[in-house]
Motif scaffolding. Structure first.
Motif, PDB file in Angstrom:
ATOM      1  N   THR A  48     106.574  -0.826  90.940  1.00  0.00           N
ATOM      2  CA  THR A  48     106.381  -2.095  91.619  1.00  0.00           C
ATOM      3  C   THR A  48     105.201  -2.794  90.984  1.00  0.00           C
ATOM      4  O   THR A  48     104.369  -2.166  90.347  1.00  0.00           O
ATOM      5  N   ARG A  49     105.110  -4.052  91.165  1.00  0.00           N
ATOM      6  CA  ARG A  49     104.053  -4.805  90.473  1.00  0.00           C
ATOM      7  C   ARG A  49     103.534  -5.908  91.365  1.00  0.00           C
ATOM      8  O   ARG A  49     104.295  -6.573  92.054  1.00  0.00           O
ATOM      9  N   ARG A  50     102.213  -6.109  91.310  1.00  0.00           N
ATOM     10  CA  ARG A  50     101.621  -7.242  92.014  1.00  0.00           C
ATOM     11  C   ARG A  50     100.755  -8.023  91.035  1.00  0.00           C
ATOM     12  O   ARG A  50     100.147  -7.454  90.158  1.00  0.00           O
ATOM     13  N   ALA A  51     100.741  -9.303  91.261  1.00  0.00           N
ATOM     14  CA  ALA A  51      99.819 -10.106  90.463  1.00  0.00           C
ATOM     15  C   ALA A  51      98.406  -9.696  90.816  1.00  0.00           C
ATOM     16  O   ALA A  51      98.117  -9.335  91.949  1.00  0.00           O
ATOM     17  N   ARG A  60      90.942 -15.927  88.076  1.00  0.00           N
ATOM     18  CA  ARG A  60      91.467 -14.573  87.951  1.00  0.00           C
ATOM     19  C   ARG A  60      90.871 -13.869  86.747  1.00  0.00           C
ATOM     20  O   ARG A  60      90.434 -14.475  85.790  1.00  0.00           O
ATOM     21  N   SER A  61      90.866 -12.532  86.834  1.00  0.00           N
ATOM     22  CA  SER A  61      90.244 -11.765  85.759  1.00  0.00           C
ATOM     23  C   SER A  61      91.298 -11.392  84.731  1.00  0.00           C
ATOM     24  O   SER A  61      92.441 -11.128  85.051  1.00  0.00           O
ATOM     25  N   VAL A  63      92.746  -8.556  82.481  1.00  0.00           N
ATOM     26  CA  VAL A  63      92.718  -7.101  82.462  1.00  0.00           C
ATOM     27  C   VAL A  63      93.486  -6.639  81.244  1.00  0.00           C
ATOM     28  O   VAL A  63      94.323  -7.359  80.695  1.00  0.00           O
ATOM     29  N   TYR A 372      94.586  -2.051  83.765  1.00  0.00           N
ATOM     30  CA  TYR A 372      95.745  -2.045  84.662  1.00  0.00           C
ATOM     31  C   TYR A 372      96.580  -0.818  84.347  1.00  0.00           C
ATOM     32  O   TYR A 372      97.093  -0.676  83.226  1.00  0.00           O
TER      33      TYR A 372
END
Lengths: 423, 423
Positions: A48-51, A60-61, A63, A372
């Motif tokens: 699964t993936r989240r912003a 936003r950073s 990564v 990440y």
């Protein structure tokens, strides 16, 4: 297990009880994922993936991504991007030309011919690896790949979800079983018990590790075992022309007892899926007139253009350079952090942490440090074996790997109170 | 049927005997298609396609395509092509940005917001309509869309193959049945018999015709029937903003007992699939962390860019202009050739010929005349009801329609010796 045989052999129409209950997995996954927002979580073979970070882009950073599966760093290669744009511009469409134009598939034919050279096999291209697998499982269960005799289809326990998902459909047409991961002895017992057996597995597993291709070939030679190998994660990173982990371990001719599936969306850097076939009549079976159109759709023009761009790279010296870069980075990681996969030349590494809470906490800290990664949870692994999974690519800088290792070792101590490796 | 109930109700784990045996269909199709080379043939819900003419591009003929499902002629619209190219150029990749870039989904979020306005619903986007359907069937069978109670899932006999293919998987999780096409009485009997029922159907059927949406809504109001409607062939051609045949017949709020699936690849002119959802908790279920990643993949950048371009058209006056062009062409056809679908404002028409041999011969002659059409064979239709199926689009010129009708009527007389309509 009874008499050494798995208990999951089913008659046509009766479903196996042992394969993953996809519906049950969904319920379990939904609950668990609500508990770990913001992270990439792994349950079995699914991710699964989240912003990372909401709000305006500037807030936003950046990564460094150790999750993507573009192992050679090709997915943003200028030649591949240019190929996609050229194809769309040339046809002024995202789709195959229709209307007052010629009904032809020139670009697709060109792609299939180039892929046939690279993979040294007959080729059918699909819009995704998932649909390639879906079509193949249909045809396999029908018996048409095994001389008209329906095989007992044996799935490796860790076969990719796009294959495992087809188990009810396969069971509808023929007998089906699941054996423990890489259990060659169990597979051989099946070969002795049943006249026609087909084994469905991955080449390189997305969870790490690989199939013992040479042992499988021995079973093939001895018993006529049919092999269906999904090498989505092995393409491009192995083989002189990137033909992949599985294909590079078969002789010049693939033969009529083997099909290798490949993704063009991972190491290959484009989009779509292929089947590598060794027999003319198998190729005929997978012609678009044999598979429902909804399943056999070709990739769109951008994807075909991108894949053509990638073919050129695969036929150039750049492929070897990127393969060596990747090997160098895997080697660097292995010299810093010891894992069960150490030295296996595959790009996936899993750092065992122990408790799920600790694994999640460490992954979250790593994200704050700018890395990440994947969190590997139950039921994919045994209880108490949760960990951090990451994918190394040729595009990572050496310092990225060094800093990842430094941060990981530091966070492990900070979270668990003990140094790595944890006992 | 016993006591008016279909005999296909299954308990979880026991498969229905009545739904199409996908594996058997493959075997049948493979044999039949070898007999009709060069034509588009239809078996049930599946189609096959061949290039027209081999050899160098110059030697091939241009034909007018009456097979494509780009009903508004949008798939080669400059704004859509430009959208695809812009997205790839902006990110220098066919895929979502990775590596030393921000992990975000700006373009995808923008697309989902625009689609939410167009379709007046909560939206999840998938890489294809097929995967949207696959994910939805998984979740539906789990009971999570129906308050935790597993529904009896009732499929319309003609539901699209990407839904019908999931029947074994649905049957794994819950009870499942198939009823005759548009048999509202049978559906109502199911609603009276079982407390929780879900009906799976198309909005506009690819084979022609449509669902009686208002009658389905009545059953929903009376019994709480859950509706899953795949409106892939109804999107864009109906509705003030192209929200589609199904959505335009529901009130402002979709509610928590309805999901409408849509393709962005047909009337919409781009690529990908969507689910229109009416409830916040349903939307949460379809977040990417609830569905296996392999199924929940977003469309690639080119597809998202194309879809964004199409959204702009859907929010402009051009949509209505194209819808009216299509309606005009359908009306022209209906004034020349009478079919069972006459006057139904859908773009699919089927000209019944009779014997399969005649239908194939006529389609071949039409191809020689420059018109590419579908041949509709058994078992999709009863024996002796083979025909020519075609799709009308806004991009056809009026003279294309006139000439198609002229040629068709002429070829029918030439082949059968009798004028149309044939008795």
């Amino acid at each position: 297990m009874e008499n050494g045989m798995p208990q999951q052999i089913t008659d046509a129409g009766r479903l196996s009880e042992q394969y993953p209950n996809s519906v049950g997995e969904i319920q379990d996954r939904s609950y668990r994922c609500r508990q770990e927002p913001g992270l990439m979580t792994v349950h079995g073979h699914s991710t699964t993936r989240r912003a990372w970070g909401k709000g305006p882009p500037d807030s936003r950073s950046d990564v460094i991504d150790f999750v993507r599966s573009s192992y050679l760093g090709l997915d943003n290669h200028p030649a591949i991007v240019a190929g996609a744009i050229e194809a769309i511009e040339a046809h002024r469409s995202l789709h195959w030309p229709r209307g007052r134009t010629r009904l032809n598939f020139d670009l697709l034919e060109e792609l299939e011919e180039l892929l046939a050279e690279i993979f040294r096999a007959r080729i059918r291209v699909f819009s995704s690896g998932m649909l390639a697998n879906l079509s193949a499982m249909l045809v396999l269960a029908s018996g048409q790949l095994t001389g008209g005799k329906k095989p007992v289809v044996v799935f490796d326990q860790y076969a990719h979800i796009s294959l495992a998902y087809q188990k009810p459909v396969v069971a509808e047409g023929t007998r089906m079983a699941t054996i423990a991961h890489n259990d060659i002895d169990a597979l051989e017992r099946m070969c002795r018990e049943y006249p026609v057996v087909a084994y469905v597995c991955d080449g390189v597993y997305s969870v790490g590790g690989c199939s013992p291709i040479m042992k499988l070939r021995q079973l093939q030679e001895r018993y006529g075992l049919f092999l269906y190998i999904d090498d989505a994660h092995g393409i491009s990173i192995f083989g002189h022309q990137g033909e992949g982990f599985a294909r590079s371990q078969f002789p010049q001719a693939l033969g009529d007892r083997t099909i290798i599936a490949a993704s063009l969306a991972k190491g290959f850097g484009a989009s779509g899926g292929v089947l590598m076939l060794g027999a003319a009549d198998h190729e005929a079976l997978f012609r678009r007139n044999s598979i429902p159109y909804a399943l056999s759709m070709a990739p769109n023009l951008a994807a075909v253009g991108a894949a053509l761009g990638s073919c050129k790279i695969h036929c150039s010296a750049e492929l070897g350079q990127r393969q060596r870069r990747l090997a160098q980075r895997i080697d660097l990681f292995d010299r810093r952090i010891a894992t069960a996969e150490q030295g296996n030349s595959l790009p996936t590494r899993t750092i065992t942490i122990g408790s799920e809470a600790n694994a999640v906490a460490i992954a979250r800290e790593l994200l704050d440090c700018g890395f990440y990664t994947l969190v590997k949870l139950c039921p994919a692994v045994g209880r108490g074996s949760a960990g951090i999974r990451l994918r190394i690519t040729a595009q990572h800088e050496l310092r990225d790997i060094e800093q990842l290792c430094d941060s990981t070792l530091k966070q492990i101590v900070k979270t668990t109170g003990k140094p790595y490796p944890l006992r």
